[in-house]
Write a protein that holds these residues in place. Structure first.
Motif, PDB file in Angstrom:
ATOM      1  N   PRO A  59     -11.134  -5.557   9.072  1.00 63.52           N
ATOM      2  CA  PRO A  59     -12.079  -5.538   7.955  1.00 63.52           C
ATOM      3  C   PRO A  59     -12.875  -4.237   7.902  1.00 63.52           C
ATOM      4  O   PRO A  59     -13.059  -3.559   8.915  1.00 63.52           O
ATOM      5  N   ASP A  60     -13.328  -3.894   6.703  1.00 63.32           N
ATOM      6  CA  ASP A  60     -14.203  -2.730   6.542  1.00 63.32           C
ATOM      7  C   ASP A  60     -15.582  -3.030   7.145  1.00 63.32           C
ATOM      8  O   ASP A  60     -15.996  -4.188   7.217  1.00 63.32           O
ATOM      9  N   PHE A 115     -11.179   4.801   7.009  1.00 65.29           N
ATOM     10  CA  PHE A 115      -9.830   4.447   6.578  1.00 65.29           C
ATOM     11  C   PHE A 115      -9.921   3.986   5.131  1.00 65.29           C
ATOM     12  O   PHE A 115     -10.666   3.051   4.817  1.00 65.29           O
ATOM     13  N   ARG A 129      -3.602   3.567   4.796  1.00 65.05           N
ATOM     14  CA  ARG A 129      -4.432   3.043   3.709  1.00 65.05           C
ATOM     15  C   ARG A 129      -4.523   1.517   3.751  1.00 65.05           C
ATOM     16  O   ARG A 129      -5.030   0.904   2.811  1.00 65.05           O
ATOM     17  N   ASN A 130      -4.033   0.923   4.853  1.00 68.55           N
ATOM     18  CA  ASN A 130      -4.168  -0.520   5.002  1.00 68.55           C
ATOM     19  C   ASN A 130      -4.117  -0.894   6.481  1.00 68.55           C
ATOM     20  O   ASN A 130      -3.153  -1.486   6.958  1.00 68.55           O
ATOM     21  N   SER A 174     -13.121   3.245  10.744  1.00 67.87           N
ATOM     22  CA  SER A 174     -13.015   4.698  10.656  1.00 67.87           C
ATOM     23  C   SER A 174     -12.370   5.260  11.911  1.00 67.87           C
ATOM     24  O   SER A 174     -12.202   4.557  12.908  1.00 67.87           O
ATOM     25  N   ASN A 209      -0.211  -7.910  -3.649  1.00 63.72           N
ATOM     26  CA  ASN A 209       0.246  -8.700  -2.512  1.00 63.72           C
ATOM     27  C   ASN A 209       1.421  -9.555  -2.965  1.00 63.72           C
ATOM     28  O   ASN A 209       1.349 -10.227  -4.006  1.00 63.72           O
ATOM     29  N   ARG A 213      -9.190   1.909   1.982  1.00 61.03           N
ATOM     30  CA  ARG A 213      -8.593   0.601   1.714  1.00 61.03           C
ATOM     31  C   ARG A 213      -7.897   0.674   0.361  1.00 61.03           C
ATOM     32  O   ARG A 213      -8.531   0.762  -0.675  1.00 61.03           O
ATOM     33  N   ASP A 214      -6.590   0.671   0.371  1.00 59.94           N
ATOM     34  CA  ASP A 214      -5.828   0.859  -0.860  1.00 59.94           C
ATOM     35  C   ASP A 214      -4.690  -0.159  -0.902  1.00 59.94           C
ATOM     36  O   ASP A 214      -3.586   0.108  -0.456  1.00 59.94           O
ATOM     37  N   VAL A 215      -4.984  -1.335  -1.407  1.00 63.91           N
ATOM     38  CA  VAL A 215      -3.984  -2.400  -1.568  1.00 63.91           C
ATOM     39  C   VAL A 215      -3.668  -2.517  -3.050  1.00 63.91           C
ATOM     40  O   VAL A 215      -4.546  -2.826  -3.862  1.00 63.91           O
ATOM     41  N   SER A 257       0.849  -1.197   0.000  1.00 65.52           N
ATOM     42  CA  SER A 257       0.000   0.000   0.000  1.00 65.52           C
ATOM     43  C   SER A 257       0.882   1.243   0.000  1.00 65.52           C
ATOM     44  O   SER A 257       2.061   1.178   0.373  1.00 65.52           O
TER      45      SER A 257
END
Length: 365
Positions: A274-275, A288, A269-270, A278, A295, A290-292, A264
């Protein structure tokens, strides 16, 4: 086909997402039931290093304590072999004699300890990062360095100033406290976001220019006194009036490798949960992002880094244009603290982008 080189100022490595923090103001404390514990496999870290053509610094931190990973010393040795400067962020709870000797022996460049108070009572708000444990770890490192006749690792402190700590007069006592630890460098950051509405009362984000000036002057006074005692105290404060976007983590020249192998742009951003997840900033719930980008269990770091959309993301940061998910991030409001009449001038320089803040790395408040 010749691939473009991967050249980094800083590789942020989350050796482990495991942490002892249970209550208080850490992000894990507010979401511990959903926290995802991982340890980064050394082979995956080596895979990342093999794809990096040059890296100035490898910074072991993230959302957990790197020393929770039983293979951390193997990763430290690999980073040193790469020729990078190595920095460790740890709460000190796992730094026993064996680990201290290994860190000195293997040439760690610097170790940073977080503090949220100058007494065990005030530090309790970040339970899991005991003040006594930090003081014992610092004393242990001083002893081991003396035995080995080494000046490394440099020992540093990152102090989080809360509204409660400010009211209790901790800022006035901080310079002498740091001098007593026998360290030469420390950083001071305010608690700028909350993990929940219940902890928001202790956030220290000035609401107007007058309150900003008052806190900034107090911080600058502490820095002046610390300098007189031989301690360089780096102070930054969130300034709500700074509107020009600028990320202090310089994601154009750095990246974050999470303990589960995900790549990330930065730790924010990681977050390993789990979503939806915040935090609270300026009275609002901020998700937050989520920007992956990939991997390492499946992708090469070079392929992730050179992907067109990631190149576009880095270019946006290089030109101080806020990509999606970065606009409004609390870290973009951090400015250096100056005294008296210099306050307004310093904030204005930050607005105009004439000053570049070095990447802090740490994920404190």
């Amino acid at each position: 086909m010749i691939r473009p080189p991967v050249i980094l100022d800083c590789l942020h490595v989350e050796a482990s997402s495991r942490s002892r923090a249970e209550t208080g103001f850490t992000i894990r404390a507010g979401h511990k039931k959903h926290w995802l514990d991982h340890d980064l496999p050394p082979a995956l870290f080596q895979k990342a290093l093999n794809d990096v053509d040059a890296v100035a610094e490898v910074r072991f931190h993230g959302w957990g304590d790197p020393l929770a990973n039983p293979d951390f010393l193997e990763m430290l040795a690999a980073a040193r072999k790469k020729g990078a400067r190595t920095v460790l962020f740890t709460d000190g709870g796992r730094l026993a004699d064996a680990q201290a000797n290994a860190l000195v022996r293997d040439g760690l460049d610097a170790v940073v300890f977080p503090l949220a108070g100058l007494s065990e009572d005030t530090n309790f708000r970040r339970r899991g990062t005991s003040l006594y444990a930090v003081l014992a770890a610092i004393d242990r490192l001083h002893t081991v360095r003396a035995v080995h006749e080494s000046t490394l690792p440099e020992i540093r402190v990152r102090y989080t100033l809360t509204r409660t700590g400010l009211a209790a007069g901790e800022l006035e006592h901080l310079p002498r406290f740091l001098e007593g630890l026998g360290i030469a460098q420390a950083s001071l950051r305010p608690l700028s976001y909350a993990t929940s509405p219940q902890t928001e009362y202790d956030v220290l984000v000035p609401r107007d220019q007058e309150s900003f000036d008052a806190v900034a002057e107090a911080m600058h006074q502490a820095a002046r006194e610390a300098a007189g005692l031989g301690v360089a105290l780096d102070c930054k404060l969130v300034h709500g009036g700074v509107r020009r976007f600028h990320c202090p983590d310089t994601p154009g020249e750095s990246l974050f490798l999470a303990a589960d192998g995900a790549v990330s742009p930065c730790p924010l951003r990681n977050v390993p949960m789990p979503d939806p997840a915040s935090y609270r900033f300026h009275g609002h719930d901020i998700p937050f992002p989520r920007d992956v980008r990939g991997n390492l269990h499946a992708d090469s770091l070079a392929a992730v880094w050179n992907a067109p959309d990631y190149r576009d993301f880095r270019f946006a940061h290089d030109t101080d244009a806020a990509p999606a998910g970065c606009a409004g991030c609390w870290r973009s409001f951090l400015v250096k603290v100056a005294a008296g009449k210099e306050l307004g001038k310093d904030a204005e320089r930050d607005r105009d982008g004439e000053k570049r803040e070095e990447a802090s790395g740490g994920r404190g408040g």
